[in-house]
Design a protein around this motif. Structure first.
Motif, mmCIF file in Angstrom:
data_model
loop_
_atom_site.group_PDB
_atom_site.id
_atom_site.type_symbol
_atom_site.label_atom_id
_atom_site.label_comp_id
_atom_site.label_asym_id
_atom_site.label_seq_id
_atom_site.Cartn_x
_atom_site.Cartn_y
_atom_site.Cartn_z
ATOM 1 N N LEU A 30 31.215 58.766 54.842
ATOM 2 C CA LEU A 30 31.783 57.667 54.082
ATOM 3 C C LEU A 30 33.301 57.751 54.059
ATOM 4 C CD1 LEU A 30 31.365 55.222 52.230
ATOM 5 C CD2 LEU A 30 31.071 56.805 50.316
ATOM 6 N N TRP A 31 33.844 58.993 54.071
ATOM 7 C CA TRP A 31 35.293 59.179 54.023
ATOM 8 C C TRP A 31 35.972 58.402 55.156
ATOM 9 C CZ3 TRP A 31 38.588 62.415 50.962
ATOM 10 C CH2 TRP A 31 39.896 62.530 51.432
ATOM 11 N N ASP A 32 35.396 58.468 56.359
ATOM 12 C CA ASP A 32 36.002 57.806 57.510
ATOM 13 C C ASP A 32 36.098 56.298 57.332
ATOM 14 O OD1 ASP A 32 36.148 60.271 58.647
ATOM 15 O OD2 ASP A 32 34.415 60.012 59.954
ATOM 16 N N SER A 33 35.232 55.738 56.510
ATOM 17 C CA SER A 33 35.212 54.288 56.318
ATOM 18 C C SER A 33 36.159 53.823 55.219
ATOM 19 C CB SER A 33 33.786 53.833 55.979
ATOM 20 O OG SER A 33 32.886 54.199 57.000
ATOM 21 N N LEU A 34 36.706 54.768 54.424
ATOM 22 C CA LEU A 34 37.572 54.401 53.314
ATOM 23 C C LEU A 34 39.011 54.223 53.792
ATOM 24 C CD1 LEU A 34 36.274 56.891 50.601
ATOM 25 C CD2 LEU A 34 35.713 54.469 50.826
ATOM 26 N N PRO A 35 39.667 53.114 53.454
ATOM 27 C CA PRO A 35 41.089 52.939 53.806
ATOM 28 C C PRO A 35 41.944 53.994 53.108
ATOM 29 C CG PRO A 35 40.101 50.845 53.168
ATOM 30 C CD PRO A 35 39.111 51.909 52.812
ATOM 31 N N SER A 36 42.933 54.526 53.815
ATOM 32 C CA SER A 36 43.809 55.540 53.241
ATOM 33 C C SER A 36 45.180 55.449 53.895
ATOM 34 C CB SER A 36 43.221 56.951 53.458
ATOM 35 O OG SER A 36 43.061 57.211 54.837
ATOM 36 N N ILE A 37 46.177 56.056 53.239
ATOM 37 C CA ILE A 37 47.537 56.111 53.785
ATOM 38 C C ILE A 37 47.887 57.586 53.969
ATOM 39 C CG2 ILE A 37 49.963 55.545 53.441
ATOM 40 C CD1 ILE A 37 49.092 53.265 51.624
ATOM 41 N N ALA A 38 48.104 58.003 55.212
ATOM 42 C CA ALA A 38 48.437 59.391 55.514
ATOM 43 C C ALA A 38 49.932 59.504 55.799
ATOM 44 C CB ALA A 38 47.628 59.889 56.712
ATOM 45 N N VAL A 39 50.578 60.459 55.134
ATOM 46 C CA VAL A 39 52.019 60.668 55.292
ATOM 47 C C VAL A 39 52.241 61.743 56.354
ATOM 48 C CG1 VAL A 39 54.187 61.147 54.097
ATOM 49 C CG2 VAL A 39 52.275 60.123 52.844
ATOM 50 N N VAL A 40 52.957 61.369 57.427
ATOM 51 C CA VAL A 40 53.158 62.252 58.567
ATOM 52 C C VAL A 40 54.653 62.443 58.808
ATOM 53 C CG1 VAL A 40 52.685 62.595 61.024
ATOM 54 C CG2 VAL A 40 51.031 61.393 59.601
ATOM 55 N N GLY A 41 55.038 63.671 59.106
ATOM 56 C CA GLY A 41 56.444 63.935 59.411
ATOM 57 C C GLY A 41 56.634 65.382 59.816
ATOM 58 N N GLY A 42 57.732 65.655 60.496
ATOM 59 C CA GLY A 42 58.045 67.020 60.854
ATOM 60 C C GLY A 42 58.615 67.769 59.665
ATOM 61 N N GLN A 43 58.705 69.080 59.814
ATOM 62 C CA GLN A 43 59.327 69.873 58.760
ATOM 63 C C GLN A 43 60.789 69.451 58.606
ATOM 64 O OE1 GLN A 43 58.715 74.115 58.718
ATOM 65 N NE2 GLN A 43 56.759 73.917 59.760
ATOM 66 N N SER A 44 61.245 69.413 57.352
ATOM 67 C CA SER A 44 62.623 69.036 57.013
ATOM 68 C C SER A 44 62.929 67.583 57.368
ATOM 69 C CB SER A 44 63.632 69.955 57.725
ATOM 70 O OG SER A 44 63.397 71.309 57.398
#
Length: 458
Positions: A30-44
């Motif tokens: 079910l998790w895969d079907s839920l809309p989400s916002i993932a925060v991605v970035g390099g260190q610093s």
């Protein structure tokens, strides 16, 4: 619409409680079907500062190296009144009003799962923040991408982090918040590189540009913010975070937001973009977009849950055994689960299910091949046998070979066999552990959807 975000939040917490948190699985998740916002970035890259600006509080652990070592599911709830507090899913019914303690609890809970080293884990921490100064929003903060392992970390940590981040953002229901520093070449941005791989058209990527105020004199970020340097479906948003000196001095977040607004409004290059710059605009844009995505996914979510509930009801009808509430009935249920696990594990060993044949391969192929490589012809040569017997019993003659000589001869052979034998035992031990995990997951799979339904109903 606020109720929709709350519903998705409850579903996420339920999934995590039942072991579904976005990892690869053969079972429907079910998790895969839920809309989400993932925060991605390099260190610093300023990722933590962006999140704290959105929340308006200092609550994230800081330091050198990899600080975020587990996904943090951050659920923001807008409430009336002046009181602000936080709650963790793993510490039920406890409210944190001191956000310094929130920071400590995140670090402590990370260590509980990963140990006090520098390892990572994909099991998320759920943090809910209730405040009148936030918008309704859910963000998943992921470990910062890195290119080099630091002291105390295995060389594989770089690939492990990338694999974890990719597992979250490659799902079609995930909105990617790609954070890149303006004082570095966008072509080298870790966030843009990985988001481009999973979302080449930029249809579900929001670009956030940090450290605009730290760019070299004579340069600006207008080309990026206007979408000419790298085009996304959604406009780029620039933010000005607090400096390290501001953080050390605990500069008020409200004052920092005001300074951010003034920077964009008073800087000639960015005046025409000021209305869509800053952390406040970023939070509102993400909240609005998340609401629209949830709304569009409701029919699919409803269909998935309805279909699963129908399948469970059919299965329960076939089983005909309701879950008991008394202590004796619960013990019986536990014993049934243990028996189910025992049966599945035995099927793996007996060959009904795959996996047990690997043990046969070890003893039928791997171990004999290793034994054949040993040089027994040298150890059992007449010259070596005569030497061992002589050394064992000196000059005294015997009609038959002495016992001590036999013992030494056998011991020398056993020493040679020990290495292959231990390797075979270790391999079989690893196979048995793998089969235990498989049996647990398969037992868990048969119970998961029933438990999820019960959790949501209660």
């Amino acid at each position: 619409m606020e109720n929709l975000i709350s519903l998705v939040n409850k579903l996420q917490r339920a999934c995590t409680a039942l072991g579904d948190h976005g990892e690869e699985s053969a079972l429907p998740t079910l998790w895969d079907s839920l809309p989400s916002i993932a925060v991605v970035g390099g260190q610093s890259s300023g990722k933590s500062s962006v999140l704290e600006s959105v929340v308006g509080k200092d609550f994230l652990p800081r330091g050198s190296g990899i600080v975020t070592r587990r996904p943090l599911v951050l659920q923001l709830h807008r409430i009336d009144g002046d009181r602000e507090y936080a709650e963790f899913m793993h510490v039920p019914r406890k409210r944190f009003t001191d956000f310094a303690m929130v920071r400590k609890e995140i670090a402590d809970e990370t260590d509980r799962q990963t140990g006090h080293g520098k390892g990572i884990s994909s099991v998320p921490i759920h943090l809910s923040i209730f405040s009148p100064n936030v918008v309704n929003l859910t963000l998943i903060d992921l470990p910062g991408l890195t290119k080099v392992a630091v002291e105390g970390q295995p060389e594989s940590i770089v690939q492990e982090i990338e694999n974890m981040v990719r597992a979250f953002i490659e799902k079609p229901n995930c909105i990617i918040l790609a954070v890149s520093p303006a004082n570095q070449d966008l072509a080298t941005s870790d966030a843009i590189k990985i988001s481009r791989e999973v979302d080449p058209k930029g249809e579900r990527t929001f670009g956030v540009l940090t450290k605009i105020d730290l760019m070299d004199k004579g340069t600006d970020a207008v080309d990026i913010l206007e979408g000419r340097a790298y085009r996304l479906q959604f406009p780029w948003i620039g933010v000005v975070n607090r400096s390290q000196q501001d953080i050390n001095k605990s500069v008020d977040m409200i004052a920092a937001r005001r300074r951010e607004r003034d920077y964009f409004a008073n800087t000639p290059e960015y005046k025409h973009l000021a209305h869509r710059m800053g952390s406040e605009h970023l939070a509102k844009s993400l909240s609005k977009h998340l609401e629209s995505v949830i709304k569009s996914r409701i029919p699919g979510l409803q269909s998935l849950i309805t279909k699963t509930v129908a399948e469970l009801e059919t299965e329960l009808t076939r089983l005909g055994k309701p879950i008991a509430n008394d202590a004796g009935g619960k013990l019986y249920t536990i014993m049934e689960i243990c028996r189910m696990f025992d049966g599945i594990y035995k099927e793996h060993l007996d060959g009904v299910r795959p996996g047990g044949e690997k043990i046969y391969h070890v003893f039928d192929n791997q171990f004999p091949v290793a034994i054949k490589r040993l040089q027994f012809d040298k150890q059992l040569s007449m010259e070596n046998v005569r030497k061992l017997i002589t050394e064992a019993d000196g000059y005294q003659p015997h009609l038959i070979a002495p016992e001590q000589g036999y013992r030494r001869l056998i011991e020398s052979c056993l020493v040679s066999i020990r290495g292959p034998a231990e390797a075979a035992v270790d391999t079989v031990h690893g196979i048995l552990k793998e089969l235990v995990h498989k049996a647990i997951n398969e037992t868990h799979g048969q119970l998961f959807w029933h438990m999820l339904t019960w959790y949501l109903q209660h």
